[in-house]
Design an enzyme around this catalytic site. Structure first.
Site, PDB file in Angstrom:
ATOM      1  N   HIS A   1     -10.512 -12.057  12.980  1.00  0.00           N
ATOM      2  CA  HIS A   1      -9.432 -12.275  13.960  1.00  0.00           C
ATOM      3  C   HIS A   1      -9.317 -11.124  14.954  1.00  0.00           C
ATOM      4  O   HIS A   1      -8.271 -10.939  15.553  1.00  0.00           O
ATOM      5  CB  HIS A   1      -8.107 -12.491  13.225  1.00  0.00           C
ATOM      6  CG  HIS A   1      -7.679 -11.277  12.451  1.00  0.00           C
ATOM      7  ND1 HIS A   1      -8.219 -10.943  11.249  1.00  0.00           N
ATOM      8  CD2 HIS A   1      -6.802 -10.300  12.753  1.00  0.00           C
ATOM      9  CE1 HIS A   1      -7.683  -9.817  10.826  1.00  0.00           C
ATOM     10  NE2 HIS A   1      -6.824  -9.392  11.734  1.00  0.00           N
TER      11      HIS A   1
ATOM     12  N   SER B   1      -6.642  -7.481   7.044  1.00  0.00           N
ATOM     13  CA  SER B   1      -5.922  -8.735   6.776  1.00  0.00           C
ATOM     14  C   SER B   1      -6.841  -9.835   6.231  1.00  0.00           C
ATOM     15  O   SER B   1      -6.430 -10.621   5.380  1.00  0.00           O
ATOM     16  CB  SER B   1      -5.213  -9.226   8.032  1.00  0.00           C
ATOM     17  OG  SER B   1      -4.310  -8.252   8.476  1.00  0.00           O
TER      18      SER B   1
ATOM     19  N   HIS C   1      -7.170  -9.487   2.600  1.00  0.00           N
ATOM     20  CA  HIS C   1      -6.072 -10.078   1.822  1.00  0.00           C
ATOM     21  C   HIS C   1      -6.412 -11.528   1.451  1.00  0.00           C
ATOM     22  O   HIS C   1      -6.083 -11.983   0.356  1.00  0.00           O
ATOM     23  CB  HIS C   1      -4.767 -10.088   2.633  1.00  0.00           C
ATOM     24  CG  HIS C   1      -4.178  -8.724   2.862  1.00  0.00           C
ATOM     25  ND1 HIS C   1      -4.170  -7.738   1.912  1.00  0.00           N
ATOM     26  CD2 HIS C   1      -3.562  -8.191   3.940  1.00  0.00           C
ATOM     27  CE1 HIS C   1      -3.578  -6.660   2.389  1.00  0.00           C
ATOM     28  NE2 HIS C   1      -3.199  -6.903   3.633  1.00  0.00           N
TER      29      HIS C   1
ATOM     30  N   CYS D   1      -6.506  -6.652  17.342  1.00  0.00           N
ATOM     31  CA  CYS D   1      -5.605  -6.575  16.183  1.00  0.00           C
ATOM     32  C   CYS D   1      -5.198  -5.148  15.904  1.00  0.00           C
ATOM     33  O   CYS D   1      -4.047  -4.783  16.119  1.00  0.00           O
ATOM     34  CB  CYS D   1      -6.188  -7.223  14.935  1.00  0.00           C
ATOM     35  SG  CYS D   1      -5.054  -7.017  13.543  1.00  0.00           S
TER      36      CYS D   1
ATOM     37  N   CYS E   1     -11.020  -6.111   9.905  1.00  0.00           N
ATOM     38  CA  CYS E   1      -9.630  -5.708   9.628  1.00  0.00           C
ATOM     39  C   CYS E   1      -9.270  -6.007   8.180  1.00  0.00           C
ATOM     40  O   CYS E   1      -9.871  -6.855   7.521  1.00  0.00           O
ATOM     41  CB  CYS E   1      -8.696  -6.477  10.563  1.00  0.00           C
ATOM     42  SG  CYS E   1      -6.956  -6.225  10.218  1.00  0.00           S
TER      43      CYS E   1
HETATM   44  N1  APR Z   1       0.187   5.917   0.266  1.00  0.00           N
HETATM   45  C1  APR Z   1      -0.387   6.288   1.442  1.00  0.00           C
HETATM   46  N2  APR Z   1      -1.455   5.675   1.978  1.00  0.00           N
HETATM   47  C2  APR Z   1      -1.990   4.646   1.318  1.00  0.00           C
HETATM   48  C3  APR Z   1      -1.457   4.191   0.084  1.00  0.00           C
HETATM   49  C4  APR Z   1      -0.327   4.882  -0.451  1.00  0.00           C
HETATM   50  N3  APR Z   1       0.235   4.522  -1.602  1.00  0.00           N
HETATM   51  N4  APR Z   1      -2.205   3.136  -0.316  1.00  0.00           N
HETATM   52  C5  APR Z   1      -3.151   2.936   0.619  1.00  0.00           C
HETATM   53  N5  APR Z   1      -3.031   3.845   1.608  1.00  0.00           N
HETATM   54  C6  APR Z   1      -3.858   3.985   2.824  1.00  0.00           C
HETATM   55  C7  APR Z   1      -5.335   3.761   2.602  1.00  0.00           C
HETATM   56  O1  APR Z   1      -5.961   4.916   2.104  1.00  0.00           O
HETATM   57  C8  APR Z   1      -5.813   3.408   4.007  1.00  0.00           C
HETATM   58  O2  APR Z   1      -6.211   4.543   4.742  1.00  0.00           O
HETATM   59  O3  APR Z   1      -3.500   2.975   3.748  1.00  0.00           O
HETATM   60  C9  APR Z   1      -4.581   2.787   4.660  1.00  0.00           C
HETATM   61  C10 APR Z   1      -4.755   1.282   4.950  1.00  0.00           C
HETATM   62  O4  APR Z   1      -5.744   1.186   5.908  1.00  0.00           O
HETATM   63  P1  APR Z   1      -6.878   0.031   5.948  1.00  0.00           P
HETATM   64  O5  APR Z   1      -7.267  -0.351   4.570  1.00  0.00           O
HETATM   65  O6  APR Z   1      -7.919   0.477   6.926  1.00  0.00           O
HETATM   66  O7  APR Z   1      -6.069  -1.213   6.549  1.00  0.00           O
HETATM   67  P2  APR Z   1      -5.684  -1.548   8.070  1.00  0.00           P
HETATM   68  O8  APR Z   1      -6.695  -2.467   8.647  1.00  0.00           O
HETATM   69  O9  APR Z   1      -5.313  -0.309   8.789  1.00  0.00           O
HETATM   70  O10 APR Z   1      -4.385  -2.427   7.826  1.00  0.00           O
HETATM   71  C11 APR Z   1      -3.215  -1.859   7.270  1.00  0.00           C
HETATM   72  O11 APR Z   1      -1.785  -3.509   8.238  1.00  0.00           O
HETATM   73  O12 APR Z   1      -2.467  -5.353   9.475  1.00  0.00           O
HETATM   74  C12 APR Z   1      -2.054  -4.888   8.241  1.00  0.00           C
HETATM   75  O13 APR Z   1      -3.125  -6.409   6.711  1.00  0.00           O
HETATM   76  C13 APR Z   1      -3.142  -5.108   7.206  1.00  0.00           C
HETATM   77  O14 APR Z   1      -1.680  -4.602   5.405  1.00  0.00           O
HETATM   78  C14 APR Z   1      -2.737  -4.094   6.182  1.00  0.00           C
HETATM   79  C15 APR Z   1      -2.212  -2.937   7.014  1.00  0.00           C
HETATM   80 ZN    ZN Z   2      -5.974  -7.582  11.692  1.00  0.00          ZN
END
Ligand code: APR
Ligand code: ZN
Ligand code: ZN
Length: 366
Positions: free
Chosen positions: A61, A42, A45, A166, A40
């Protein structure tokens, strides 16, 4: 007992894949042999230093595993049970748990880089290694408090249903438990990663009409179609707010879900709903981030909500999504791009950062 594990010694460093000692579970604790863990955002981060955590730490997690031993006094699971991790604990007794909001349980007030008694169960030589949300699923074996393991049916494949712990819960719970999306309504989902795809799928599950996926990668947008998105918006090429308003009419969508964790996209999500609309923020913004929003929009009955762990009632909702998957009503296998070994975890995070995967899943040798 020995375990292989992924240890973060310092932010901005690669994870070290190495052998650790795991001490036996104490009272109220459980030893879990992990079968699999989802990868994931997070944890990333923490790796990037955007979220503070005590180091060295075993991250992870989104785990699924089998109970191998229980400490004294454990009553909700026994050896051999299949379990999912719940990185938000619930005691079942505090005011939050009692009113049906166990995702906010009082146990969250205690530090969770150790077990509840303040000590750790991982050792590298004499050195203590900390836990991640008392879960630490990037290890073949880990000790967890009883309140962090949720028993599930034994016929469900743990290397698939671990995602419920998650990504599924965060995305689907935001839609179902927090936004209460209604049949026929319109939903804009910002971010089509592991979390956003679940928000999209849950919107389809509850019968939303227009489901608008917003991302910056065309590939992610194409994937989101498989999970029920009806409209795709690439935010690099067009203004997502204007486009959502055009698609939905009435000044915007009924609901927006932010699954990215950036101030700009939270602002966009907020502006993309019409009067009376509801916005739910799921994405985790870097520590110290501040929002700047137009407060007049709030005065038109817009609701800006947050959610933690998809506002899950852990002992009900985690098994519920496992059941939906087993009944063929909820897609989980399609969320997984790659099954990897623990050694490939650093690479998996590079792929996640570059937007090249839906979810990777670490599969441990049995
Ligand atoms: N506009 C649109 N989409 C965006 C932008 C933006 N400016 N910046 C990033 N993205 C998209 C990315 O291309 C990606 O597909 O957001 C998505 C984020 O997905 P992941 O990196 O797979 O993250 P994910 O595990 O889904 O978590 C998303 O939720 O739980 C929280 O910590 C986690 O902050 C994170 C969020
Ligand atoms: Zn998570
Ligand atoms: Zn509680």
């Amino acid at each position: 007992m020995r375990t292989r594990a992924a240890v973060l010694y310092e932010p901005k460093q690669a994870l070290a894949i190495e052998e650790l000692e795991v001490l036996p579970p104490r009272a109220g604790e459980v030893l879990v042999r992990y079968v699999a863990s989802g990868v994931c955002h997070s944890d990333l981060h923490v790796i990037q230093g955007l979220m503070e955590w005590r180091t060295p730490v075993v991250l992870g997690h989104e785990g699924g595993g089998v109970v191998e031993a229980v400490g004294p006094g454990v009553s909700t699971v026994q050896v051999g049970d299949h379990v999912l991790t719940s990185y938000q604990p619930s005691c079942g007794r505090c005011p939050y748990c009692t009113i049906g909001r166990p995702n906010l349980c009082d146990l969250r007030d205690a530090p969770r880089f150790t077990m509840p008694d303040g000590t750790t169960r991982f050792r590298k030589g004499d050195r203590e290694i900390f836990h991640f949300f008392q879960v630490s699923s990037y290890a073949e074996r880990a000790v967890l408090p009883e309140h962090s393991v949720i028993p599930i049916r034994k016929d469900a494949p743990l290397d698939v249903v671990c995602l419920v712990s998650c990504g599924v819960m965060a995305g689907a719970g935001a839609v179902i438990n927090r936004a209460h999306v209604q049949p026929g309504s319109s939903v804009a989902v910002f971010g089509c990663g592991g979390v956003g795809l679940n928000a999209i799928q849950a919107a389809a599950l509850v019968g939303a009409g227009k489901i608008i996926a917003v991302d910056v990668f065309d590939q992610k947008l194409e994937w989101s179609r498989e999970f029920g998105a009806t409209h795709l918006v690439n935010a690099r090429r067009e203004d997502p707010v204007a486009r959502i308003q055009q698609i939905c009419g009435r000044g915007g969508a009924d609901y927006a879900i932010e699954a990215i964790g950036r101030p700009e996209t939270i602002d966009q999500a907020f502006r993309s709903v019409h009067r009376g609309g509801t916005v739910v923020v799921v994405g985790v913004a870097p520590a110290g981030t501040k929002l700047s929003l137009d407060p007049l929009l709030l005065l038109q009955d817009r609701a800006l909500l947050g959610t933690s762990f998809g506002s899950a009632r852990q002992r009900v909702d985690l098994p519920l999504f496992v059941d939906l998957f087993m009944q063929g009503k909820y897609k989980l296998r399609e969320l997984i791009s790659r099954q990897i070994g623990l050694d490939e975890l650093n690479h998996a995070y590079e792929l996640l950062e570059r937007g090249e995967v839906r979810r990777s899943v670490v599969r441990y040798p049995s």
